[in-house]
Write an enzyme that holds these catalytic residues in place. Sequence first.
Site, PDB file in Angstrom:
ATOM      1  N   LYS A  13       0.822  -1.223   0.000  1.00 61.58           N
ATOM      2  CA  LYS A  13       0.000   0.000   0.000  1.00 61.58           C
ATOM      3  C   LYS A  13       0.853   1.268   0.000  1.00 61.58           C
ATOM      4  O   LYS A  13       0.614   2.182  -0.773  1.00 61.58           O
ATOM      5  CB  LYS A  13      -0.912   0.058   1.249  1.00 61.58           C
ATOM      6  CG  LYS A  13      -1.908  -1.065   1.367  1.00 61.58           C
ATOM      7  CD  LYS A  13      -2.898  -0.815   2.510  1.00 61.58           C
ATOM      8  CE  LYS A  13      -2.261  -0.739   3.889  1.00 61.58           C
ATOM      9  NZ  LYS A  13      -1.648  -1.979   4.352  1.00 61.58           N
ATOM     10  N   ARG A  88      -9.464   0.920   8.879  1.00 63.38           N
ATOM     11  CA  ARG A  88      -9.038  -0.447   9.190  1.00 63.38           C
ATOM     12  C   ARG A  88     -10.120  -1.200   9.959  1.00 63.38           C
ATOM     13  O   ARG A  88      -9.868  -2.308  10.436  1.00 63.38           O
ATOM     14  CB  ARG A  88      -7.782  -0.384  10.060  1.00 63.38           C
ATOM     15  CG  ARG A  88      -6.491  -0.753   9.339  1.00 63.38           C
ATOM     16  CD  ARG A  88      -5.384  -0.505  10.316  1.00 63.38           C
ATOM     17  NE  ARG A  88      -4.191  -1.253  10.094  1.00 63.38           N
ATOM     18  CZ  ARG A  88      -3.086  -0.731   9.567  1.00 63.38           C
ATOM     19  NH1 ARG A  88      -3.069   0.509   9.134  1.00 63.38           N
ATOM     20  NH2 ARG A  88      -2.001  -1.456   9.494  1.00 63.38           N
ATOM     21  N   ARG A 127      11.429  -6.298   5.363  1.00 66.16           N
ATOM     22  CA  ARG A 127      11.242  -4.880   5.014  1.00 66.16           C
ATOM     23  C   ARG A 127      12.206  -3.956   5.773  1.00 66.16           C
ATOM     24  O   ARG A 127      12.399  -4.085   6.973  1.00 66.16           O
ATOM     25  CB  ARG A 127       9.795  -4.513   5.344  1.00 66.16           C
ATOM     26  CG  ARG A 127       9.412  -3.118   4.999  1.00 66.16           C
ATOM     27  CD  ARG A 127       7.933  -2.986   4.874  1.00 66.16           C
ATOM     28  NE  ARG A 127       7.230  -2.979   6.153  1.00 66.16           N
ATOM     29  CZ  ARG A 127       5.929  -2.734   6.267  1.00 66.16           C
ATOM     30  NH1 ARG A 127       5.203  -2.519   5.182  1.00 66.16           N
ATOM     31  NH2 ARG A 127       5.359  -2.744   7.439  1.00 66.16           N
ATOM     32  N   ARG A 160      11.451  -1.685  11.160  1.00 64.65           N
ATOM     33  CA  ARG A 160      10.383  -1.241  12.051  1.00 64.65           C
ATOM     34  C   ARG A 160      10.219  -2.164  13.251  1.00 64.65           C
ATOM     35  O   ARG A 160      10.293  -3.383  13.120  1.00 64.65           O
ATOM     36  CB  ARG A 160       9.064  -1.209  11.268  1.00 64.65           C
ATOM     37  CG  ARG A 160       8.776   0.131  10.652  1.00 64.65           C
ATOM     38  CD  ARG A 160       7.589   0.089   9.753  1.00 64.65           C
ATOM     39  NE  ARG A 160       6.387  -0.452  10.380  1.00 64.65           N
ATOM     40  CZ  ARG A 160       5.180  -0.379   9.823  1.00 64.65           C
ATOM     41  NH1 ARG A 160       5.043   0.189   8.643  1.00 64.65           N
ATOM     42  NH2 ARG A 160       4.131  -0.877  10.417  1.00 64.65           N
ATOM     43  N   ARG A 171      -0.583  -8.732  13.674  1.00 67.03           N
ATOM     44  CA  ARG A 171      -1.084  -7.745  12.704  1.00 67.03           C
ATOM     45  C   ARG A 171      -1.868  -8.430  11.584  1.00 67.03           C
ATOM     46  O   ARG A 171      -2.889  -7.915  11.140  1.00 67.03           O
ATOM     47  CB  ARG A 171       0.088  -6.938  12.128  1.00 67.03           C
ATOM     48  CG  ARG A 171       0.656  -5.950  13.158  1.00 67.03           C
ATOM     49  CD  ARG A 171       2.039  -5.476  12.785  1.00 67.03           C
ATOM     50  NE  ARG A 171       2.069  -4.676  11.590  1.00 67.03           N
ATOM     51  CZ  ARG A 171       3.146  -4.568  10.799  1.00 67.03           C
ATOM     52  NH1 ARG A 171       4.258  -5.217  11.099  1.00 67.03           N
ATOM     53  NH2 ARG A 171       3.105  -3.801   9.754  1.00 67.03           N
TER      54      ARG A 171
END
Length: 215
Positions: A13, A88, A127, A160, A171
């Site tokens: 996204k 969300r 990531r 992160r 998540r």
Amino acid sequence: MRLVFLGAPGSGKGTQAKMLMKKHQVPQISTGDLLRAAVKEGTQLGIQAKATMEAGQLVADEIVIRMISERLHEEDAQKGFILDGFPRSIPQAEALDKMLEAEHHPLGMAVLLDVPMDALFKRLTGRRSCSHCGALYNVYYTPPQKEGHCDKDGAELLHRADDNETTITNRLDVYQKQTAPLVDFYKAQGKFAAVDGERGMDEVFAQIEAAVKTA
Ligand code: AMP
């Protein structure tokens, strides 16, 4: 252009929203980025949100709804926006509709970046982002030339805090339970399109552009 990007964490996204922002000159608004900035600055909101984010749970609806309402009133959002990571949950989507109705600027479309759950895990654990320019890398798929450093400016790459295995599991679970129902919410409004998020970055972008044109 008034768009919502739906998709699980790691579905791309942020990358796609930034590409659209560049091309169409409308802001990419990410609740995750806004919350991380608040945590970094140590604001009251950041202090409240930190533990929830680290646990991979959703920050309270009223907090993010207020944050988005304020952000959408800023000058640069008047000609359009791309929402990345909001809504969300169903109450967040209902609140967004109300906000936009009040301004007589309804949402154009919600676009789902569809990526199977098993692919998301590796995307998230790998990531990394540049601490200076925000450029995104993945140590498995798109590694930087020099380990731990950005190709563009050499700054350190960050991992992160919530991209660890335990939090990622939470998540993805939260996404299935609380966010995935938004697909039916937007289908019922006739404002839904899905694109195959496993294709290459440019192909995904082309699919999004084609979907947006039909809005
Ligand atoms: P993201 O960068 O979009 O993956 O968001 C990181 C974290 O911020 C999420 O795991 C949540 O804890 C929190 N967050 C971001 N957006 C929202 C939202 N719309 N509602 C509730 N919590 C959010």
